[in-house]
Design an enzyme around this catalytic site. Structure first.
Site: not given
Length: 464
Positions: A115, A292, A294
């Site tokens: 992150k 993300n 994905r």
């Protein structure tokens, strides 16, 4: 691409298999012993057992998945979401085995998987970020000093976390001391490292994410945004597109910034840039939350509004081909909402697995159901509690919500606990109906509800 192994389970495996078969691609499923009777296994052209129910022995076991790919002659691997989908080492192993990885480059997964690295990279690309720590915090004393500079309230996050796991809100130093230890221990156990990110917490914000596609020629495009603010325990329950209550000028800024950031990190394939939007309409601002790398659980609402199959585009990009449609001329149409039907009680949201004795799905115009189960299947406590997703699409948000009421009312489930009653409650909530709701909506709804006399039964879930 002649054959595709889907390294996942349940509704997402079934959904990917459906697109693969429509495109004439041989679809290969892998499954744990517990999942052998689920629909995705039966619908695949070929299926390979991986082993026991425990994810570490099945869906997270890279060696067994790669062995299944070799034995079945798979050309490509699609990881779905959760499990190994954002594991850069697995992506590298897939490519080193001479297979096609249906996802972004491993180096991008690695960069975005932390992150703090993701935050710093996107800040350098011009996207606003919340006040926070530019490096992982590894000691509570350093966390206390950083908190004094940032200001409370704060979000304490596992820097390597994802999927809503490994985070807590703190309002003072005592809370920080307690939650730092808890989140760090969780991060060490779940992600292999205990580094912590401290970030300003926005208590009444909207969770808005941008869907991007990175094409083979280096172009990055944005396919609108989704509102994902209905959450319990930082995990989503309802998503919709487009996001209601979003200033049009801010929307354009977010889409442009997501595209710019995607280009800056060399993004390829499908991805999502998650943000927090705060402030009143006419004076809204946003900050980057995470990326993300994905396909998202909520991708069907984007598909409904944009009239596109995102899995098909993923496969084409992975194979080095252009999209199946002209993305430059594609325009959104209408409004879509997705409801995650989970095997959990509708009040405390605690998992309630069991044998499905009744399963009757809604049907009709503008209604789509992505289900991982059918009547006679058993929902086990070994995995995430998601059983199905109900997606509705209509010309307007009001029409979509009306269609949702009808669809959800006609979904009959018996056996495991389920959260359909919560959605009925949500649809009657004023702030949801008028689109002004924030990430605090579920907390507020539950605070206004009388406490149940008895605790609901629950099991363990492997949340994704």
């Amino acid at each position: 691409m002649e054959s595709l192994l889907v390294a996942n389970r349940g509704e997402i495996a079934r959904r990917i298999i459906g697109t693969a078969k429509r495109l004439g691609i041989r679809a290969i499923a892998v499954h744990s012993d517990a999942d052998a009777g689920l629909p995705f296994v039966a619908e695949a052209d070929e299926a390979v057992g991986l082993g026991p129910a425990a994810p570490a022995e099945s869906y997270r076991h890279a060696g067994r998945i790669l062995d299944a790919a070799r034995r079945t002659g798979a050309v490509a691997i699609h990881p779905g979401y959760g499990f190994l989908s954002e594991n850069a080492d697995f992506a590298r192993q897939v490519e080193e085995a001479g297979l096609i990885w249906v996802g972004p480059p491993p180096a991008v997964i690695e960069l975005m998987g932390d992150k703090i690295n993701a935050r710093n990279a996107f800040a350098a690309a011009g996207m606003p970020v919340a006040p926070g720590t530019p490096e992982p915090v590894t000691e509570v004393a350093a966390a206390i000093d950083a908190a004094a500079a940032i200001g409370y309230p704060l979000m304490v996050k596992a820097s390597a976390g994802g999927g809503g796991m490994g985070m807590a809100v703190v309002h003072d130093e005592d809370g920080l001391r307690k939650q730092y230890a808890a989140v760090s221990a969780f991060a060490e156990r779940m992600f292999g490292e205990g580094g912590i990110l401290l970030e300003r917490y926005y208590p009444d914000a909207k969770h808005v994410e941008v869907q991007i596609l990175g094409l083979t020629d280096g172009t990055v495009v944005a396919l609108g945004e989704r509102n994902c603010s209905v959450q319990r325990r930082n995990q989503k329950l309802v998503e919709e597109a487009p996001s209601p209550g979003l200033d049009s000028e801010l929307r354009e800024q977010m889409l442009a910034a997501a595209v710019q950031a995607g280009r800056a990190v060399g993004y390829r394939n499908a991805g999502t840039v998650e943000c927090l939007v705060y402030g009143e309409r006419g004076a809204q601002s946003y900050v980057f939350l995470e990326m993300n790398t994905r396909l998202q659980v909520e991708h069907p609402v984007t598909e409904a509004v944009w009239g596109i199959d995102l899995v098909e585009q993923q496969l084409r990009i992975a194979a080095g081909r252009p999209p199946s449609v002209d993305l430059a001329t594609l325009r959104p149409r209408g409004h879509a909402v997705e409801f995650r039907v989970n095997a959990e009680d509708p009040v405390r949201f605690l998992p309630g697995p069991g044998l499905i004795t009744t399963w009757t799905e809604p049907a009709g115009a503008g209604i789509r159901v992505d289900a991982g189960y059918a009547e006679g299947n058993r929902v086990t406590p070994s995995y995430d509690s998601l059983m199905a997703k109900v997606i509705v699409h209509a010309d307007s948000r009001a029409a979509a919500l009306a269609r949702a009421r009808s669809a959800l009312a006609s979904f009959a489930i018996a056996g495991p606990k389920h959260n359909l009653p919560f959605f009925t409650e949500l649809l009657g909530e004023l702030s949801f109906a008028d689109g002004t709701y924030s990430t605090a909506i579920v907390t507020r709804m539950r605070a206004a509800r009388p406490r149940p006399e008895t605790e609901p039964a629950h099991g363990r879930a492997d949340q994704r």
